[in-house]
Design a protein around this motif. Structure first.
Motif, mmCIF file in Angstrom:
data_model
loop_
_atom_site.group_PDB
_atom_site.id
_atom_site.type_symbol
_atom_site.label_atom_id
_atom_site.label_comp_id
_atom_site.label_asym_id
_atom_site.label_seq_id
_atom_site.Cartn_x
_atom_site.Cartn_y
_atom_site.Cartn_z
ATOM 1 N N GLY A 283 0.816 -1.222 0.000
ATOM 2 C CA GLY A 283 0.000 0.000 0.000
ATOM 3 C C GLY A 283 0.844 1.265 0.000
ATOM 4 N N HIS A 284 2.103 1.151 0.389
ATOM 5 C CA HIS A 284 3.028 2.284 0.309
ATOM 6 C C HIS A 284 3.592 2.332 -1.115
ATOM 7 N N PRO A 285 3.751 3.525 -1.705
ATOM 8 C CA PRO A 285 4.253 3.607 -3.082
ATOM 9 C C PRO A 285 5.714 3.170 -3.192
ATOM 10 N N LEU A 286 5.903 1.998 -3.766
ATOM 11 C CA LEU A 286 7.230 1.397 -3.886
ATOM 12 C C LEU A 286 7.234 0.489 -5.101
ATOM 13 N N ALA A 287 8.222 0.655 -5.962
ATOM 14 C CA ALA A 287 8.324 -0.164 -7.169
ATOM 15 C C ALA A 287 9.790 -0.262 -7.561
ATOM 16 N N CYS A 288 10.061 -1.109 -8.566
ATOM 17 C CA CYS A 288 11.467 -1.401 -8.868
ATOM 18 C C CYS A 288 11.609 -1.986 -10.267
ATOM 19 N N VAL A 289 12.788 -1.809 -10.826
ATOM 20 C CA VAL A 289 13.196 -2.485 -12.061
ATOM 21 C C VAL A 289 14.452 -3.284 -11.741
ATOM 22 N N ALA A 290 14.439 -4.558 -12.120
ATOM 23 C CA ALA A 290 15.625 -5.420 -11.979
ATOM 24 C C ALA A 290 16.115 -5.778 -13.366
ATOM 25 N N THR A 291 17.421 -5.719 -13.569
ATOM 26 C CA THR A 291 17.959 -6.042 -14.891
ATOM 27 C C THR A 291 19.373 -6.596 -14.776
ATOM 28 N N THR A 292 20.008 -6.751 -15.926
ATOM 29 C CA THR A 292 21.343 -7.347 -15.977
ATOM 30 C C THR A 292 22.433 -6.278 -15.912
ATOM 31 N N VAL A 293 23.625 -6.717 -15.631
ATOM 32 C CA VAL A 293 24.783 -5.807 -15.607
ATOM 33 C C VAL A 293 24.971 -5.141 -16.970
ATOM 34 N N GLU A 294 24.772 -5.908 -18.043
ATOM 35 C CA GLU A 294 24.996 -5.390 -19.396
ATOM 36 C C GLU A 294 23.996 -4.287 -19.747
ATOM 37 N N ILE A 295 22.720 -4.528 -19.447
ATOM 38 C CA ILE A 295 21.696 -3.528 -19.774
ATOM 39 C C ILE A 295 21.881 -2.279 -18.911
ATOM 40 N N ALA A 296 22.160 -2.470 -17.622
ATOM 41 C CA ALA A 296 22.407 -1.327 -16.735
ATOM 42 C C ALA A 296 23.634 -0.543 -17.187
ATOM 43 N N GLY A 297 24.641 -1.264 -17.651
ATOM 44 C CA GLY A 297 25.868 -0.611 -18.119
ATOM 45 C C GLY A 297 25.624 0.286 -19.322
ATOM 46 N N ALA A 298 24.784 -0.177 -20.234
ATOM 47 C CA ALA A 298 24.453 0.630 -21.412
ATOM 48 C C ALA A 298 23.683 1.890 -21.010
ATOM 49 N N PHE A 299 22.849 1.761 -19.989
ATOM 50 C CA PHE A 299 22.083 2.908 -19.505
ATOM 51 C C PHE A 299 23.006 3.932 -18.844
ATOM 52 N N THR A 300 23.985 3.445 -18.095
ATOM 53 C CA THR A 300 24.971 4.330 -17.460
ATOM 54 C C THR A 300 25.817 5.033 -18.516
ATOM 55 N N ALA A 301 26.137 4.296 -19.588
ATOM 56 C CA ALA A 301 27.049 4.810 -20.619
ATOM 57 C C ALA A 301 26.474 5.983 -21.413
ATOM 58 N N ASN A 302 25.149 6.214 -21.283
ATOM 59 C CA ASN A 302 24.601 7.352 -22.037
ATOM 60 C C ASN A 302 25.002 8.692 -21.419
ATOM 61 N N GLY A 303 25.609 8.632 -20.223
ATOM 62 C CA GLY A 303 26.147 9.841 -19.610
ATOM 63 C C GLY A 303 25.145 10.699 -18.873
ATOM 64 N N VAL A 304 23.883 10.239 -18.830
ATOM 65 C CA VAL A 304 22.838 11.013 -18.155
ATOM 66 C C VAL A 304 22.477 10.308 -16.849
ATOM 67 N N GLU A 305 22.570 11.050 -15.743
ATOM 68 C CA GLU A 305 22.253 10.467 -14.441
ATOM 69 C C GLU A 305 20.782 10.092 -14.366
ATOM 70 N N TYR A 306 20.486 8.958 -13.716
ATOM 71 C CA TYR A 306 19.095 8.632 -13.402
ATOM 72 C C TYR A 306 18.890 8.925 -11.923
ATOM 73 N N PHE A 307 18.007 9.884 -11.641
ATOM 74 C CA PHE A 307 17.729 10.235 -10.249
ATOM 75 C C PHE A 307 16.225 10.250 -10.030
ATOM 76 N N ASN A 308 15.783 9.580 -8.971
ATOM 77 C CA ASN A 308 14.370 9.535 -8.627
ATOM 78 C C ASN A 308 14.236 10.018 -7.181
ATOM 79 N N THR A 309 13.613 11.148 -6.986
ATOM 80 C CA THR A 309 13.591 11.807 -5.671
ATOM 81 C C THR A 309 13.198 10.864 -4.531
ATOM 82 N N PHE A 310 12.116 10.144 -4.709
ATOM 83 C CA PHE A 310 11.609 9.307 -3.628
ATOM 84 C C PHE A 310 11.963 7.829 -3.782
ATOM 85 N N GLY A 311 12.395 7.433 -4.964
ATOM 86 C CA GLY A 311 12.694 6.026 -5.211
ATOM 87 C C GLY A 311 13.805 5.509 -4.307
ATOM 88 N N GLY A 312 13.540 4.425 -3.583
ATOM 89 C CA GLY A 312 14.564 3.811 -2.738
ATOM 90 C C GLY A 312 14.872 4.570 -1.470
#
Length: 449
Positions: A283-312
């Motif tokens: 009931g509390h707002p909480l969600a997540c994405v799980a993925t592989t090292v390779e996919i996460a690495g490609a996302f990091t490599a785009n050079g744009v930070e992913y920041f979510n104010t309340f996430g985590g």
């Protein structure tokens, strides 16, 4: 200062005046005003108790004391955003990793299933450098613009289908193109995805992702045929795409036999991205994405930070950890398996008694009862399904909702503490309603409703 208690009529009038009218209420003709809840029960302003067969969000039971205690304790201590180093986010990620296949080991925390699915779409498109997505017919993946675009359930009522979105048939073995009598419906439905990929290539386009709920819910509580997902993943990966499993509705042990519904497709099957949401925070707002090292690495490599104010944040993760503890401590997966099997068996006996019950399907505490006017033609009994849900609420104080492309499926996704007596009660009440329809010769699909 104590909060003012409003009369139901006042609350309803204020809601109509202040809240957007596209935000619908359950039982809009005569809404239930719920003032408190515990376990699988809701209580209205008159202290009348309702059995909740709807709230899969309140996974371990409404207002579970262990969850509310963890939330209050952490809120009293610290709540910051995840840019500050803190134990809770890593401890929670580690606990989630233990439930998943080894390669799904990188986590992004967000606040809703819609946010998770939007991020999954970004991850897939960044990793593959392709745009096109294949989704299942009648699918719903969230309310953001990006997700309405990949949700046939929504986009068919709005702006229509985008060029980069492709729709594969829903693998429904009850009323779909390949049914129970087909020798291998999983393979046959998987080949429709292969055909969609070929059409994409003929247009000079490339696939980024196949996106599907592990058990399609809005589509009508569908159980995917054996072998479907592994074969689809094979076709998708050979085309350079990734397989995204949407577990927002079905994760965290709801199916009983497994922690994740995608695991029903075999021990060796593993998606490339898994999204989760609704039940995570009870009931509390909480969600997540799980993925592989390779996919996460490609996302990091785009050079744009992913920041979510309340996430985590520390409070959300404390709640998430408490939910996992309750699932284990109260053996709720076993309960879902045991009670779900009993409920399904009782409903199957109802099917033998009432011609209008066309199909009973499901696993664990994820069950659908499809009502039809004719078992041969499988004509949806939409009005009867609505009548049954209405009568359950008004006469028996049981909350059940309908779903499916024709709203002809009674769906059961109750809190995981749902018990044997609850199962017996709801089936007995449905039996009485269907018996009444028959004995009074009501023609609900025509005029009598």
């Amino acid at each position: 200062m104590a909060q003012e208690k409003l009369k139901k009529e006042t609350t309803l009038a204020m809601r109509k005046r202040l809240i957007g009218q596209s935000c619908k209420l359950f039982y809009s003709e005569d809404p239930v005003k719920i003032v408190r809840a515990r376990g699988q029960y809701l209580f209205d302003e008159k202290e009348q108790r309702y059995l909740d067969c709807i709230s899969n969000v309140h996974h371990v039971g409404h207002c579970h004391p262990a969850v509310t205690k963890a939330a209050a304790a952490q809120m009293d201590l610290l709540n910051t955003n995840s840019r500050f180093l803190h134990d809770n986010i890593v401890l929670y990620a580690d606990r989630l990793a233990a439930t998943l296949p080894e390669k799904l080991c990188v986590f992004y925390f967000v606040n809703s299933g819609s946010e998770a699915n939007d991020l999954a779409l970004r991850l897939a498109q960044q990793y593959t450098q392709h745009e096109d997505v294949i989704v299942l017919d009648h699918a719903y993946h969230g309310h953001l613009m990006s997700l309405i675009d990949i949700s046939p359930y929504k986009f068919r009522k709005l702006a229509g289908q985008k060029e980069w979105v492709h729709v594969a048939p829903l693998p429904d073995t009850y009323r779909g193109m390949f049914r129970e009598d087909h020798p291998n419906p999983g393979q046959a439905y998987a080949e429709t995805v292969r055909d969609a990929i070929e059409k994409i290539h003929k247009k000079g386009r490339k696939l980024s992702a196949f996106f599907a709920e592990s058990l399609p819910s809005v589509g009508g509580q569908i159980i995917l045929p054996n072998g479907y997902s592994p074969k689809v993943a094979e076709y998708v990966r050979s085309a350079g795409g990734v397989f995204v499993a949407d577990e927002v509705q079905t994760g965290f042990g709801r199916v009983g036999s497994h922690f994740w519904a995608f695991q029903l497709q075999g021990e060796d099957f593993c998606p490339d991205i898994v999204t989760m949401g609704k039940p995570m925070g009870n009931g509390h707002p909480l969600a997540c994405v799980a993925t592989t090292v390779e996919i996460a690495g490609a996302f990091t490599a785009n050079g744009v930070e992913y920041f979510n104010t309340f996430g985590g944040n520390p409070v959300s993760c404390a709640i998430g950890l408490a939910v996992l503890d309750v699932i284990e401590d109260e053996d709720l997966r076993r309960n879902a398996k045991r009670v779900g099997a009993y409920l399904k068996d009782l409903l199957t006996k109802l099917q033998a008694k009432h011609e209008i019950v066309g199909d009973v399907r499901g696993v664990g505490l994820f069950i659908g009862v499809e009502l039809v006017t004719d078992r041969q033609t499988k004509t949806p009994a939409t009005k009867t399904a609505a009548w049954v849900a209405k009568r359950l609420k008004e006469e028996d104080r049981i909350c059940v909702s309908t779903d499916g492309p024709w709203e002809s499926v009674l769906k059961f996704k109750p809190p995981m503490c749902f018990n044997m007596e609850d199962a017996e009660l709801v089936v007995n009440c449905i039996d009485c309603i269907l018996t009444g329809i028959k004995s009074n010769d009501l023609k609900l699909e025509n005029e009598d409703i």
